[in-house]
Design an enzyme around this catalytic site. Structure first.
Site, mmCIF file in Angstrom:
data_model
loop_
_atom_site.group_PDB
_atom_site.id
_atom_site.type_symbol
_atom_site.label_atom_id
_atom_site.label_comp_id
_atom_site.label_asym_id
_atom_site.label_seq_id
_atom_site.Cartn_x
_atom_site.Cartn_y
_atom_site.Cartn_z
ATOM 1 N N CYS A 93 0.836 -1.204 0.000
ATOM 2 C CA CYS A 93 0.000 0.000 0.000
ATOM 3 C C CYS A 93 0.867 1.248 0.000
ATOM 4 O O CYS A 93 0.586 2.224 -0.704
ATOM 5 C CB CYS A 93 -0.914 0.013 1.229
ATOM 6 S SG CYS A 93 -2.006 -1.415 1.372
ATOM 7 N N ASP A 140 -18.092 56.452 -10.736
ATOM 8 C CA ASP A 140 -19.421 56.289 -11.315
ATOM 9 C C ASP A 140 -20.516 56.163 -10.267
ATOM 10 O O ASP A 140 -21.686 56.150 -10.573
ATOM 11 C CB ASP A 140 -19.450 55.083 -12.256
ATOM 12 C CG ASP A 140 -19.183 53.771 -11.514
ATOM 13 O OD1 ASP A 140 -18.713 53.841 -10.369
ATOM 14 O OD2 ASP A 140 -19.441 52.710 -12.089
#
Length: 556
Positions: free
Chosen positions: A73, A489
């Protein structure tokens, strides 16, 4: 990486490599941005940079792995992790069932989890709450401060005993009579040696390899200038008879002071770099470290980097939205000023999109994850700011061209100065020649030319980011010098970001405080930011707010 000369050598090391595209090298942030076509190409780049004397910064990640039973593993997981391009080294421990990964700092660690899952195991990160980049910067600043303080303490007696007589009449004669001239010289030799080969050893570590590789940098100039002054003074102190008559002068204070001053400059530079990069860290910290994710019908607190697309996440009142997604249940007011610049929170209901890093106000909702990690809006903003900081401005291109030949030219001028004084100078020619050659090297030592521009970019953009202004392109900062007027703006981006009551105007026969308390009694049940402002105004005036019942909220 200390200067633009270092950046040029990095570019030269990367240029011949196949499959690597270099975007930018920033000596101020000490970062290089490159694209690799494959993992092998990236590892070749890491090897080339290491061999050139610029090993990339790395960090260690740890994984908890579930399902390992044997050495087979371990081998399977290690191979899967080692195939990832960003992983330089992978070690898996069967006893602890943990994996330790050495990856490039800043690389996306997410694929490591996927790689482990592809070979049949489950994994999750072990979150140690450590920020590798921040820890490295803090350690560097502490080291620079410590080096400077030690150098200053050791240099002060050398400077006072050698130059104090110019400031205080009679001091030099008193020191010579009290301690003896030779004793003072040996003391200066000892202290200067401690400065050069203690705190100043950093210049030799970086400057000598660069000189031997044929690419001298600013560290090389410091090393050559200080060591030349020190070496000549050692000979004048230990064996003055080998020098021509009248040339046995010492310059210990010059060697010690120049090293101390440059260490001070490096320390201040690291402070400036840390402050400017804090803007990026501030953006990163907008996202929470954990989130509540629904798993098997229950809410579980998990690390942010374990959330996957499609997960249902619960967002509680006052919490930050962890990831991008869509509201599937509930509703709230969300402060999106970090994205839109608008100060007023936005109402979010079922079907509305929410952005990770924004702040949930008073309500609660459930959301479906739409984007995580590098795919979120916040990650895109961070990437944009980092790219803007690393981009080269037009003025920096000129600086880079100058610094590319600066050090060799300075060394050549120093050599010419030495020969000219030996040939044309008055007696004692050798002493005067060495002094003036060393002076050329010392005067050229500071790294301001190569670092001023990139550090200025970082400081400017960092200051702007702390004020809520982000640059999308690096050259925008330089072009600001021609800006004379700025038009906005909308006014929302120029406010404090939250409404407040500034005045209460009542009819002639009404009491303003009573009306405010009455309004607060109703608005205290609302989540709207204006409602909250009314309640805060009543509380600030210490009004007695009455109770209210049968409250209904009409959304719209």
């Amino acid at each position: 990486m200390h200067c633009a000369g270092c950046a040029r050598r990095i570019e030269k090391a990367i240029a011949p490599l196949a499959g690597i595209e270099l975007d930018a090298v920033n000596p101020a942030s000490r970062e290089a941005r490159l694209r690799a076509e494959s993992g092998a190409a990236l590892r070749n780049a890491v090897t080339a940079l290491t061999e050139a004397g610029f090993p990339p910064a790395t960090q260690v990640l740890r994984l908890d792995i579930d399902g390992m039973h044997c050495a087979s593993c371990v081998g399977k997981i290690e191979r899967a992790l080692s195939e990832l391009p960003q992983v330089l080294e992978a070690r898996v421990d069967l006893a602890t069932r943990r994996a330790s990964l050495k990856i490039l700092e800043g690389a996306d660690p997410g694929p490591a989890i996927d790689a482990v899952r592809r070979v049949g195991y489950q994994a999750e990160f072990i979150d140690d709450k450590a920020d590798a980049g921040r820890a490295r910067e803090a350690a560097e600043r502490a080291s620079m401060k410590r080096r400077f303080l030690w150098a200053a303490v050791l240099t002060l007696p050398v400077f006072v005993t050698e130059m104090g007589g110019h400031l205080v009449p009679g001091l030099a004669a008193w020191l010579d009579a009290s301690l003896g001239r030779q004793t003072l010289l040996w003391g200066q030799l000892l202290l200067t040696s401690l400065v050069l080969f203690g705190p100043g050893l950093v210049f030799f570590r970086h400057g000598l390899p660069a000189l031997l590789r044929g690419g001298p940098d600013m560290n090389s100039l410091v090393m050559l200038g200080a060591s030349a002054a020190w070496g000549y003074s050692v000979i004048a102190t230990a064996v003055p008879a080998v020098l021509p008559e009248g040339t046995a002068n010492v310059y210990f204070e010059a060697a010690a002071v120049i090293v101390t001053l440059i260490l001070l400059g490096r320390w201040l530079e690291s402070i400036a770099r840390g402050r400017s990069s804090s803007a990026i860290r501030g953006l990163i910290e907008l996202a929470p470290e954990t989130a509540w994710v629904e798993r098997d019908g229950e809410a579980v607190e998990v690390a942010l980097n374990t959330i996957e697309v499609g997960n249902i996440v619960q967002v509680k009142p006052g919490a930050k939205v962890p990831v991008d997604g869509v509201v599937v249940d509930g509703g709230s007011w969300v402060d999106e000023s970090m994205i839109s610049g608008e100060p007023d929170p936005v109402r979010k209901q079922q079907g509305d999109k929410v952005v990770g890093g924004t702040l949930n106000r008073t309500g609660a909702f459930r959301m479906k994850t739409g984007a995580t990690g590098a795919d979120t809006v916040l990650a895109g903003i961070i990437e944009m700011v980092e790219q803007a900081q690393s981009n080269r401005l037009p003025v920096q291109a000129l600086v880079d061209r100058v610094t590319g030949v600066f050090v060799p030219v300075v060394m050549a001028i120093a050599g010419i100065t030495l020969l000219a004084w030996l040939w044309l100078g008055p007696q004692p020619a050798l002493g005067l020649a060495l002094v003036n050659a060393v002076a050329v090297l010392i005067i050229a030592c500071p790294c301001a030319m190569g670092l001023a521009t990139p550090v200025s970019i970082m400081v400017g953009m960092g200051r702007a980011a702390r004020s809520g202004v982000l640059f999308r392109k690096g050259d925008a900062l330089q072009r600001l010098r021609d800006v004379r007027r700025v038009a906005f703006d909308k006014t929302g981006t120029l406010t404090e970001g939250r409404p407040r009551v500034v005045e209460v105007t009542a009819a002639e026969d009404q009491d303003g405080d009573w009306l405010l308390a009455l309004a607060a009694a109703v608005e205290r049940h609302s989540e709207h930011p204006i409602a909250r402002a009314i309640v805060e105004a009543a509380q600030a005036r210490q009004l007695d707010i009455p109770d209210s019942s049968e409250f209904e909220s009409a959304t719209g």
